[in-house]
Write an enzyme that holds these catalytic residues in place. Structure first.
Site, PDB file in Angstrom:
ATOM      1  N   ASN A  17       0.861  -1.191   0.000  1.00 42.19           N
ATOM      2  CA  ASN A  17       0.000   0.000   0.000  1.00 42.19           C
ATOM      3  C   ASN A  17       0.893   1.235   0.000  1.00 42.19           C
ATOM      4  O   ASN A  17       2.104   1.128   0.209  1.00 42.19           O
ATOM      5  CB  ASN A  17      -0.944  -0.030   1.216  1.00 42.19           C
ATOM      6  CG  ASN A  17      -0.166  -0.015   2.521  1.00 42.19           C
ATOM      7  OD1 ASN A  17       0.514   0.960   2.835  1.00 42.19           O
ATOM      8  ND2 ASN A  17      -0.221  -1.106   3.282  1.00 42.19           N
ATOM      9  N   LYS A  41      -9.789  -4.359  20.171  1.00 43.46           N
ATOM     10  CA  LYS A  41      -8.330  -4.583  20.215  1.00 43.46           C
ATOM     11  C   LYS A  41      -7.743  -4.253  21.595  1.00 43.46           C
ATOM     12  O   LYS A  41      -6.524  -4.221  21.751  1.00 43.46           O
ATOM     13  CB  LYS A  41      -7.639  -3.769  19.110  1.00 43.46           C
ATOM     14  CG  LYS A  41      -8.148  -4.142  17.691  1.00 43.46           C
ATOM     15  CD  LYS A  41      -7.293  -3.563  16.583  1.00 43.46           C
ATOM     16  CE  LYS A  41      -7.932  -3.765  15.209  1.00 43.46           C
ATOM     17  NZ  LYS A  41      -7.019  -3.569  14.094  1.00 43.46           N
ATOM     18  N   ILE A  91      -1.595  -7.413  14.273  1.00 38.79           N
ATOM     19  CA  ILE A  91      -0.520  -7.218  15.261  1.00 38.79           C
ATOM     20  C   ILE A  91      -1.042  -6.436  16.469  1.00 38.79           C
ATOM     21  O   ILE A  91      -0.788  -6.776  17.623  1.00 38.79           O
ATOM     22  CB  ILE A  91       0.678  -6.475  14.618  1.00 38.79           C
ATOM     23  CG1 ILE A  91       1.165  -7.247  13.393  1.00 38.79           C
ATOM     24  CG2 ILE A  91       1.800  -6.273  15.617  1.00 38.79           C
ATOM     25  CD1 ILE A  91       2.117  -6.477  12.490  1.00 38.79           C
ATOM     26  N   LYS A 124      10.050 -16.603 -10.624  1.00 34.74           N
ATOM     27  CA  LYS A 124       9.183 -15.549 -11.171  1.00 34.74           C
ATOM     28  C   LYS A 124       8.095 -16.204 -12.017  1.00 34.74           C
ATOM     29  O   LYS A 124       8.409 -17.042 -12.875  1.00 34.74           O
ATOM     30  CB  LYS A 124      10.026 -14.611 -12.038  1.00 34.74           C
ATOM     31  CG  LYS A 124       9.216 -13.510 -12.654  1.00 34.74           C
ATOM     32  CD  LYS A 124      10.048 -12.666 -13.615  1.00 34.74           C
ATOM     33  CE  LYS A 124       9.146 -11.760 -14.428  1.00 34.74           C
ATOM     34  NZ  LYS A 124       9.802 -11.271 -15.639  1.00 34.74           N
ATOM     35  N   LYS A 136     -13.033  -0.561  17.195  1.00 29.96           N
ATOM     36  CA  LYS A 136     -11.640  -1.035  17.195  1.00 29.96           C
ATOM     37  C   LYS A 136     -10.989  -0.842  18.571  1.00 29.96           C
ATOM     38  O   LYS A 136     -10.194  -1.676  19.008  1.00 29.96           O
ATOM     39  CB  LYS A 136     -10.823  -0.327  16.104  1.00 29.96           C
ATOM     40  CG  LYS A 136     -11.191  -0.813  14.693  1.00 29.96           C
ATOM     41  CD  LYS A 136     -10.395  -0.119  13.594  1.00 29.96           C
ATOM     42  CE  LYS A 136     -10.897  -0.536  12.214  1.00 29.96           C
ATOM     43  NZ  LYS A 136     -10.255   0.164  11.114  1.00 29.96           N
TER      44      LYS A 136
HETATM   45  N1  CTP Z   1      -2.986  -3.314  12.309  1.00 29.43           N
HETATM   46  C1  CTP Z   1      -2.106  -4.285  12.726  1.00 29.43           C
HETATM   47  N2  CTP Z   1      -2.042  -5.478  12.071  1.00 29.43           N
HETATM   48  C2  CTP Z   1      -2.838  -5.731  11.002  1.00 29.43           C
HETATM   49  C3  CTP Z   1      -3.736  -4.736  10.558  1.00 29.43           C
HETATM   50  C4  CTP Z   1      -3.796  -3.539  11.238  1.00 29.43           C
HETATM   51  O1  CTP Z   1      -1.374  -4.059  13.691  1.00 29.43           O
HETATM   52  N3  CTP Z   1      -2.735  -6.900  10.382  1.00 29.43           N
HETATM   53  C5  CTP Z   1      -3.089  -2.067  13.066  1.00 29.43           C
HETATM   54  C6  CTP Z   1      -2.688  -0.823  12.330  1.00 29.43           C
HETATM   55  O2  CTP Z   1      -1.318  -0.515  12.535  1.00 29.43           O
HETATM   56  C7  CTP Z   1      -3.594   0.226  12.968  1.00 29.43           C
HETATM   57  C8  CTP Z   1      -4.813  -0.544  13.364  1.00 29.43           C
HETATM   58  O3  CTP Z   1      -4.429  -1.915  13.384  1.00 29.43           O
HETATM   59  O4  CTP Z   1      -3.024   0.743  14.156  1.00 29.43           O
HETATM   60  C9  CTP Z   1      -6.045  -0.401  12.507  1.00 29.43           C
HETATM   61  O5  CTP Z   1      -5.784  -0.686  11.197  1.00 29.43           O
HETATM   62  P1  CTP Z   1      -6.931  -0.527  10.111  1.00 29.43           P
HETATM   63  O6  CTP Z   1      -6.376  -0.894   8.790  1.00 29.43           O
HETATM   64  O7  CTP Z   1      -7.627   0.785  10.269  1.00 29.43           O
HETATM   65  O8  CTP Z   1      -8.036  -1.543  10.570  1.00 29.43           O
HETATM   66  P2  CTP Z   1      -8.226  -3.070  10.534  1.00 29.43           P
HETATM   67  O9  CTP Z   1      -8.102  -3.543  11.940  1.00 29.43           O
HETATM   68  O10 CTP Z   1      -7.319  -3.683   9.547  1.00 29.43           O
HETATM   69  O11 CTP Z   1      -9.775  -3.207  10.146  1.00 29.43           O
HETATM   70  P3  CTP Z   1     -10.637  -2.878   8.834  1.00 29.43           P
HETATM   71  O12 CTP Z   1      -9.969  -3.549   7.711  1.00 29.43           O
HETATM   72  O13 CTP Z   1     -11.944  -3.442   9.207  1.00 29.43           O
HETATM   73  O14 CTP Z   1     -10.716  -1.388   8.715  1.00 29.43           O
END
Ligand code: CTP
Length: 404
Positions: free
Chosen positions: A215, A349, A314, A294, A345
């Site tokens: 991303n 979390k 995480i 590849k 969240k």
């Molecule tokens: N995060 C993480 N590990 C992942 C995904 C997200 O630690 N595999 C953490 C990001 O660093 C951030 C938070 O979770 O602090 C929220 O990430 P976000 O992308 O907004 O949300 P998601 O939990 O992935 O949920 P959704 O896809 O439903 O928005």
């Protein structure tokens, strides 16, 4: 200057810059310009040798006042040698010559700069620049060790080829590093004693030998959070996904690529921390790898179908093993229903604080130096902030955490 270092919260603070003779002295001008942008006021003193390379007027033109260049040439100001000690919050000697290190180590005061340093009882930052043989001379080694032992913030010079053609150690440290160390000496130290973990940047999830899923996160929000915490006294460890952000040397940095590597690094560090702020844009899914070769397009019939599997969350996993006294901050990147998603969240979390940002606004989120966020803590305190530089957002997050 990298946008994540452009802090502007230093109005009312004062730095006195001492510059010695070296070809590197032009970098003290660059430093003056950068420091001015933070809101600090500056004075300066040039040694006689420094004034052979640049003029006092150069520093004045950049806004430094007063600028001293000799002990006895300021009519009506008989106490110029005491002025930094009366008004300054930090003295920074950039570049510092072998001569000034010797004078400082032995308490000598035979010109304006050495006298001002001796009469200054606040924090002193020293960044030397000299020929490698002068740097390695036993006398300089002893003087440097003495200054470190005395608690000065001694910034090690870098290595490389010098203006004189010699190779070795003695190059002035990078200007952003010196700038950060000066701001740290000026910042409030309300986070002193905290051990903080920060994640930043994207993750890369490999598919084959040359392709990956990722991303556009640049890591700038997380970098501003890490640098702000460190400036305010915290001991900071960063787990950095692929990103170009450069962090001051005292910030411990662990480089990772995949979400799994980030997960492992975070779980190694989290038990030793009392605070974590997870700002990384972790990929929620990873392609099921097709191996180390590849993928040749000639082997694909029609469209390519890629199968994904889930990565660990995480943040959620750190929340699940959070101990009493640990403080966990997460981000929520949202395109809609920000407050509802933040609340969900925060609870699911097990967070103490969540920072919600709108990623579908032009001046907020990925790849821009500003962010528009709301914050919500576990006690239900909610605030929405306007679009602000990411440095300002980072500073306010730590204000929110430390109750300032
Ligand atoms: N995060 C993480 N590990 C992942 C995904 C997200 O630690 N595999 C953490 C990001 O660093 C951030 C938070 O979770 O602090 C929220 O990430 P976000 O992308 O907004 O949300 P998601 O939990 O992935 O949920 P959704 O896809 O439903 O928005």
């Amino acid at each position: 200057m990298q946008s994540y270092l452009e802090f502007k919260t230093f109005a009312g603070r004062r730095v006195h810059l001492g510059a010695c003779g070296s070809i590197a002295v032009y970098k003290a001008l660059e430093l003056t310009r950068l420091l001015q942008k933070t809101g600090v006021s500056l004075g300066a003193t040039l040694t006689d040798a420094a004034a052979k390379f640049v003029t006092p007027l150069s520093f004045e033109a950049l806004g430094a006042y007063p600028v001293h260049s000799s002990m006895f040439n300021v009519p009506g100001e008989p106490f110029g040698h005491l002025e930094p000690g009366q008004n300054g919050h930090v003295m920074a000697i950039v570049p510092a010559s072998a001569n000034i290190l010797a004078k400082m180590a032995h308490g000598m005061a035979d010109d304006m700069l050495s006298t001002q340093i001796l009469a200054f009882d606040g924090p002193v930052v020293v960044a030397p620049a000299m020929n490698p043989r002068m740097w390695n001379a036993p006398a300089t080694r002893e003087n440097w060790a003495k200054l470190k032992e005395r608690g000065l913030d001694c910034i090690e010079p870098g290595s490389g080829s010098m203006a004189c053609g010699d190779e070795g150690t003695g190059r002035l440290a990078e200007v952003p590093e010196i700038y950060c160390r000066i701001l740290r000496a000026l910042a409030p130290n309300d986070l002193t004693g905290r051990k903080v973990l920060v994640t930043l940047g994207p993750t890369r999830e490999p598919y084959d030998a040359v392709r990956f899923w990722s991303n556009p996160s640049s890591g700038t929000m997380g970098a501003a959070i890490a640098v702000a915490a460190w400036m305010r006294g915290a001991e900071v460890s960063v787990v950095r996904g692929p990103s170009n952000v450069l962090l001051p040397e005292p910030i411990r940095t662990v480089d990772v690529k995949t979400a799994q590597e980030m997960y492992d690094a975070c779980h190694d560090i989290w038990p030793m921390c009392d605070t974590a702020c997870l700002s990384a844009a972790v990929a929620d899914f990873r392609p099921v790898r097709i191996g180390d070769h590849k993928l040749k397009k000639s082997t694909v019939q029609g469209d390519l179908q890629v199968r994904f599997e889930s990565n660990e969350d995480i943040l959620k996993s750190l929340g699940a093993c959070k101990k009493n006294g640990q403080f966990l901050i997460g981000f929520a990147a949202e395109t809609e229903d920000l407050p509802e998603n933040m609340q969900r969240k925060l609870e699911s979390k097990n967070l103490n604080l969540i920072v919600g940002n709108r990623i579908n606004k032009p001046d907020s989120g990925f790849g821009v130096p500003t962010n528009e966020v709301s914050v919500l803590n576990a006690e239900g305190r909610f605030e929405s902030w306007p679009s602000l530089p990411k440095t300002e957002v980072a500073w306010r997050i730590w204000d929110f955490v430390s109750g300032r």
